[in-house]
Design a protein around this motif. Structure first.
Motif, PDB file in Angstrom:
ATOM      1  N   UNK A   1      42.032  22.394 139.051  1.00 43.03           N
ATOM      2  CA  UNK A   1      41.588  22.593 140.427  1.00 43.03           C
ATOM      3  C   UNK A   1      40.550  23.711 140.486  1.00 43.03           C
ATOM      4  N   UNK A   2      40.797  24.802 139.766  1.00 45.10           N
ATOM      5  CA  UNK A   2      39.886  25.950 139.800  1.00 45.10           C
ATOM      6  C   UNK A   2      38.519  25.609 139.229  1.00 45.10           C
ATOM      7  N   UNK A   3      38.504  24.912 138.105  1.00 42.61           N
ATOM      8  CA  UNK A   3      37.208  24.571 137.505  1.00 42.61           C
ATOM      9  C   UNK A   3      36.439  23.589 138.386  1.00 42.61           C
ATOM     10  N   UNK A   4      37.146  22.636 138.982  1.00 45.52           N
ATOM     11  CA  UNK A   4      36.475  21.683 139.869  1.00 45.52           C
ATOM     12  C   UNK A   4      36.003  22.364 141.144  1.00 45.52           C
ATOM     13  N   UNK A   5      36.832  23.250 141.676  1.00 46.08           N
ATOM     14  CA  UNK A   5      36.467  23.998 142.882  1.00 46.08           C
ATOM     15  C   UNK A   5      35.154  24.755 142.678  1.00 46.08           C
ATOM     16  N   UNK A   6      35.049  25.470 141.553  1.00 50.50           N
ATOM     17  CA  UNK A   6      33.841  26.235 141.274  1.00 50.50           C
ATOM     18  C   UNK A   6      32.624  25.321 141.125  1.00 50.50           C
ATOM     19  N   UNK A   7      32.818  24.166 140.472  1.00 51.24           N
ATOM     20  CA  UNK A   7      31.713  23.227 140.298  1.00 51.24           C
ATOM     21  C   UNK A   7      31.223  22.697 141.637  1.00 51.24           C
TER      22      UNK A   7
END
Length: 363
Positions: free
Chosen positions: A146-152
């Motif tokens: 979730x965190x990596x997708x959120x940042x992207x």
């Protein structure tokens, strides 16, 4: 069977490499953004300060230097000559010249920063996609994903606004800074090995509900950054409007007067939050529908459900305040920041410290 497992592990390993590569390039973009601010012209920022000060004293009678005509003037603001007003009675103040300070050297570093951000974002998205391919599912089954997708998504929205010719390059430095912090936390504390989800989460609602939550959060983040900068800029303008009071220091002047005016920041934050609020509303509705399919009830007062609703109420209060006399400006801005704090607690606090039905994947 082993070959399939090895292929999955290889794909997951490639995803990790791409995320680390994105972090390295984001770091270069961060340094370029810093250079844009450092090497931007202070002289034009100074002229903006002069224009703000004179306008605060004589808002209707500020002469402008004519240049070739030989006439004289008291204040010069070369660009941009954009004046905005957020609400009746607010200050009419021009937007600052931007992080580059309106200089060629500063602008060059800014363009380099944007180019590096695009490259880092491409690597970042590649990491998210290969993570999904490693397990053949949506790449947001745990806090790391979730965190990596959120940042992207946050960076993607920023780049989209730039493509649409919106004046948002000023948000680049705080955005890249927080993206690096988010990815650093993801790879060091929140990392979870690529694996399949529990049976209850194998649903097309995973794609719908969680993707809406990610997009909503990423856009709300941009609104929160703008709101925070509005509070600093608004206080700065108030000091300039009161020549008898304590005046801002050199550092505050150099930074804050390159930003858009408080009215512009306030308007940007409001439009961002108002635009994405319906999507956040749909996120909660989609989650309730998915809960009925997975657990047999639409609403069960699970901590995640409760804090999602609290976040919704907080943003509804913010939007209502913007439409209510006496609650615009700084009061509404504080409500907006409280609302985003609720979103952050709903994600980090509830997932890490509170046990509930949504604690399906640890972190």
């Amino acid at each position: 069977m082993n070959l399939a497992a090895a292929a999955n592990e290889t794909m997951a390993h490639n995803s990790n490499l791409l995320v680390y590569g994105a972090m390295a390039v984001y770091t270069l973009a961060f340094l370029a953004h810093m250079a844009e601010w450092v090497f931007g012209s202070r002289s034009k920022v100074g002229r903006t300060a002069a224009a703000l000060t004179v306008q605060a004293k004589k808002p209707a009678t500020v002469p402008v230097q004519a240049g070739a005509s030989g006439s004289t003037g008291t204040a010069v603001l070369e660009r941009p000559k954009v004046v905005t007003r957020s609400v009746a009675g607010s200050r009419d103040v021009p937007d600052g010249p931007g992080a580059a300070g309106g200089t060629e050297k500063g602008d060059l570093y800014g363009r380099i920063a944007i180019s590096l951000t695009v490259l880092a974002w491409a690597l970042h998205v590649g990491g998210v996609i290969t993570r999904a391919l490693s397990v053949q599912r949506a790449p947001w089954g745990n806090m790391y994903e979730f965190s990596t997708t959120f940042a992207a998504v946050a960076v993607g929205v920023y780049l989209l606004l730039l493509v649409l010719k919106k004046n948002v390059r000023w948000i680049g430095l705080p955005l890249i800074t927080t993206v690096l912090l988010d990815l650093g936390l993801a790879v060091s504390v929140l990392y979870t090995a690529s694996d399949q989800l529990v049976p209850a989460l194998h649903s097309y609602w995973l794609w719908i509900h969680v993707s809406c939550a990610i997009i909503s959060g990423a856009v709300l983040y941009l609104g929160a950054v703008s709101t925070l900068l509005f509070l600093f800029r608004d206080r700065h303008e108030a000091k300039l409007a009161d020549p008898a009071g304590k005046q801002p220091g050199a550092f505050a002047t150099s930074v804050l007067e390159r930003l858009p005016s408080a009215a512009s920041l306030d308007k940007f934050a409001y439009r961002i939050n108002a635009t994405v609020f319906p999507l956040w509303t749909f996120t909660i509705i989609a989650g309730a529908i998915w809960a009925e399919a997975a657990w047999g009830r639409y609403w069960g007062w699970d901590p995640k459900e409760v804090w999602s609703f609290i976040t919704w109420v907080a943003y509804a209060g913010y939007l209502h305040a913007r439409a209510t006399a006496g609650w615009k400006g700084r009061k509404a801005a504080w409500l907006g920041l409280i609302a985003f704090a609720c979103y952050l607690f709903n994600y980090y606090g509830v997932n890490i410290f509170v046990t509930g039905l949504h604690s399906y994947a640890g972190v």
